[in-house]
Design a protein around this motif. Structure first.
Motif, PDB file in Angstrom:
ATOM      1  N   PHE A   5       0.587   3.331   7.094  1.00 47.24           N
ATOM      2  CA  PHE A   5      -0.672   2.772   6.598  1.00 47.24           C
ATOM      3  C   PHE A   5      -0.508   2.553   5.095  1.00 47.24           C
ATOM      4  CE2 PHE A   5      -1.659   5.088  10.393  1.00 47.24           C
ATOM      5  CZ  PHE A   5      -2.684   4.382  11.019  1.00 47.24           C
ATOM      6  N   THR A   6      -0.711   1.326   4.629  1.00 50.24           N
ATOM      7  CA  THR A   6      -0.459   1.076   3.216  1.00 50.24           C
ATOM      8  C   THR A   6      -1.550   0.266   2.530  1.00 50.24           C
ATOM      9  OG1 THR A   6       1.090   0.143   1.597  1.00 50.24           O
ATOM     10  CG2 THR A   6       0.948  -0.973   3.737  1.00 50.24           C
ATOM     11  N   ASP A   7      -1.928   0.747   1.366  1.00 49.10           N
ATOM     12  CA  ASP A   7      -2.764  -0.027   0.454  1.00 49.10           C
ATOM     13  C   ASP A   7      -1.956  -1.235  -0.024  1.00 49.10           C
ATOM     14  OD1 ASP A   7      -4.940  -0.505  -1.468  1.00 49.10           O
ATOM     15  OD2 ASP A   7      -3.490   0.164  -2.960  1.00 49.10           O
ATOM     16  N   LEU A   8      -2.640  -2.216  -0.601  1.00 42.85           N
ATOM     17  CA  LEU A   8      -1.946  -3.414  -1.070  1.00 42.85           C
ATOM     18  C   LEU A   8      -1.841  -3.457  -2.597  1.00 42.85           C
ATOM     19  CD1 LEU A   8      -3.283  -6.112   1.429  1.00 42.85           C
ATOM     20  CD2 LEU A   8      -1.035  -5.022   1.371  1.00 42.85           C
ATOM     21  N   VAL A  38       0.426  -0.930   9.094  1.00 39.59           N
ATOM     22  CA  VAL A  38      -1.005  -1.223   9.081  1.00 39.59           C
ATOM     23  C   VAL A  38      -1.454  -1.399   7.626  1.00 39.59           C
ATOM     24  CG1 VAL A  38      -3.307  -0.373   9.688  1.00 39.59           C
ATOM     25  CG2 VAL A  38      -1.350   0.087  11.203  1.00 39.59           C
ATOM     26  N   LEU A  39      -1.802  -2.622   7.266  1.00 33.84           N
ATOM     27  CA  LEU A  39      -2.296  -2.895   5.917  1.00 33.84           C
ATOM     28  C   LEU A  39      -3.717  -2.352   5.794  1.00 33.84           C
ATOM     29  CD1 LEU A  39      -1.071  -6.599   5.509  1.00 33.84           C
ATOM     30  CD2 LEU A  39       0.186  -4.462   5.105  1.00 33.84           C
ATOM     31  N   LEU A 195       0.420   5.303   2.174  1.00 34.56           N
ATOM     32  CA  LEU A 195       0.843   5.014   0.802  1.00 34.56           C
ATOM     33  C   LEU A 195      -0.321   4.375   0.050  1.00 34.56           C
ATOM     34  CD1 LEU A 195       3.349   3.918   2.918  1.00 34.56           C
ATOM     35  CD2 LEU A 195       4.572   4.192   0.744  1.00 34.56           C
ATOM     36  N   GLY A 196      -0.582   4.879  -1.164  1.00 36.62           N
ATOM     37  CA  GLY A 196      -1.659   4.339  -1.978  1.00 36.62           C
ATOM     38  C   GLY A 196      -1.504   4.741  -3.419  1.00 36.62           C
ATOM     39  N   ASP A 197      -2.342   4.180  -4.283  1.00 32.99           N
ATOM     40  CA  ASP A 197      -2.200   4.434  -5.713  1.00 32.99           C
ATOM     41  C   ASP A 197      -3.504   4.801  -6.415  1.00 32.99           C
ATOM     42  OD1 ASP A 197      -3.124   1.630  -5.374  1.00 32.99           O
ATOM     43  OD2 ASP A 197      -2.988   1.602  -7.562  1.00 32.99           O
ATOM     44  N   ALA A 198      -4.643   4.623  -5.744  1.00 32.74           N
ATOM     45  CA  ALA A 198      -5.926   4.713  -6.437  1.00 32.74           C
ATOM     46  C   ALA A 198      -6.870   5.701  -5.763  1.00 32.74           C
ATOM     47  CB  ALA A 198      -6.564   3.322  -6.495  1.00 32.74           C
TER      48      ALA A 198
END
Length: 253
Positions: A5-8, A38-39, A195-198
């Motif tokens: 599952f990934t953020d964009l 999975v976006l 995966l994400g950043d925020a």
């Protein structure tokens, strides 16, 4: 079965260029192993379809910051946006006047307020589950506005720029629903990778079996959590798609 599952923006897509090319090796490695990608983004389905096509995937997508999921089954095509707009229309006029959303604006206005190009603004206005906008009232009025939304099954979330109206759900909730779908489909255990950043990725990272915080120098890093201290969440050294590539290849190795 593993599912990614990934953020964009700022995660799989470069913060400045919106390119995913540095992550191409890891994307191809996942596809070669049959691992769904999975976006999961605040973007609309219309905005995300070209990205999925570029990657070469047709997996379910978590759209509009977790407000909706597309690609699980036909019965997911809800009338959420219409109910949300109807909830707005039923508010007292003086309260309703304090909020302006994408549905109230033209493509040109959305482009002006977001800095998008007109074509991108047009795609961003093709909403199905949520309504970003701007609030102009007092804090007391904002609470009354939120209470009206809650009574109708919605919530209002303040982001960096926009005040977004959406169902009472999140990216983490949507991830659990997608995982349950695959568990039922395959009949076996599911291992979730996020995966994400925020900050709006934090709950998804916490809920995943393995989480990766992707470095993004454009904003303050996420705070360290207990799951990170226990080794369930790892931080990338490189930012954006380069860090994404490193983390996935490290996981697959």
């Amino acid at each position: 079965m593993k599912i990614v599952f990934t953020d964009l923006d700022g995660t799989l897509l470069d913060h400045e260029t919106y390119s995913l090319e540095p992550a191409r090796p890891a994307l191809e490695a996942l596809k070669a192993r049959g691992i769904p990608i999975v976006l999961a983004s605040s973007k609309t389905e219309a905005e995300m379809r070209p990205i999925a096509a570029d990657i070469g995937i047709n997996d379910p997508m978590i759209v509009e910051n977790g407000a909706g999921i597309v690609g699980l089954s036909e019965d997911n095509a809800e009338d959420t946006y219409e109910r949300l707009r109807a909830t707005l229309a039923a508010m007292p006029p003086d309260l309703r006047a304090k909020f302006e959303g994408f549905g109230d604006w033209s493509d040109d206005v959305v482009a002006e307020k977001t800095g998008m190009r007109i074509e991108a603004a047009r795609l961003a206005r093709q909403r199905r589950f949520s309504e970003p906008g701007l609030w102009s009232g007092s804090e007391a009025e904002r609470e009354a506005f939120r209470a009206h939304l809650r009574d109708n099954g919605f919530q209002a979330v303040q982001g960096g720029r926009f005040f977004t109206l959406m169902p009472q759900t999140s990216k983490a909730d949507a991830m659990k629903r997608v995982a349950a779908f695959f568990r039922q489909k395959t009949g076996g255990p599911i291992f979730t990778i996020a995966l994400g950043d925020a900050p709006n990725d934090a709950a998804m990272l916490q809920a995943a079996d393995k989480g990766f915080i992707i470095a993004n120098p454009a904003h303050a890093p996420l705070e360290e959590s207990q799951r990170e201290r226990e080794g369930h969440i790892i931080r990338s050294e490189k930012p954006g798609p380069s860090g994404w590539n490193d983390m996935i290849l490290q996981l697959l190795a």
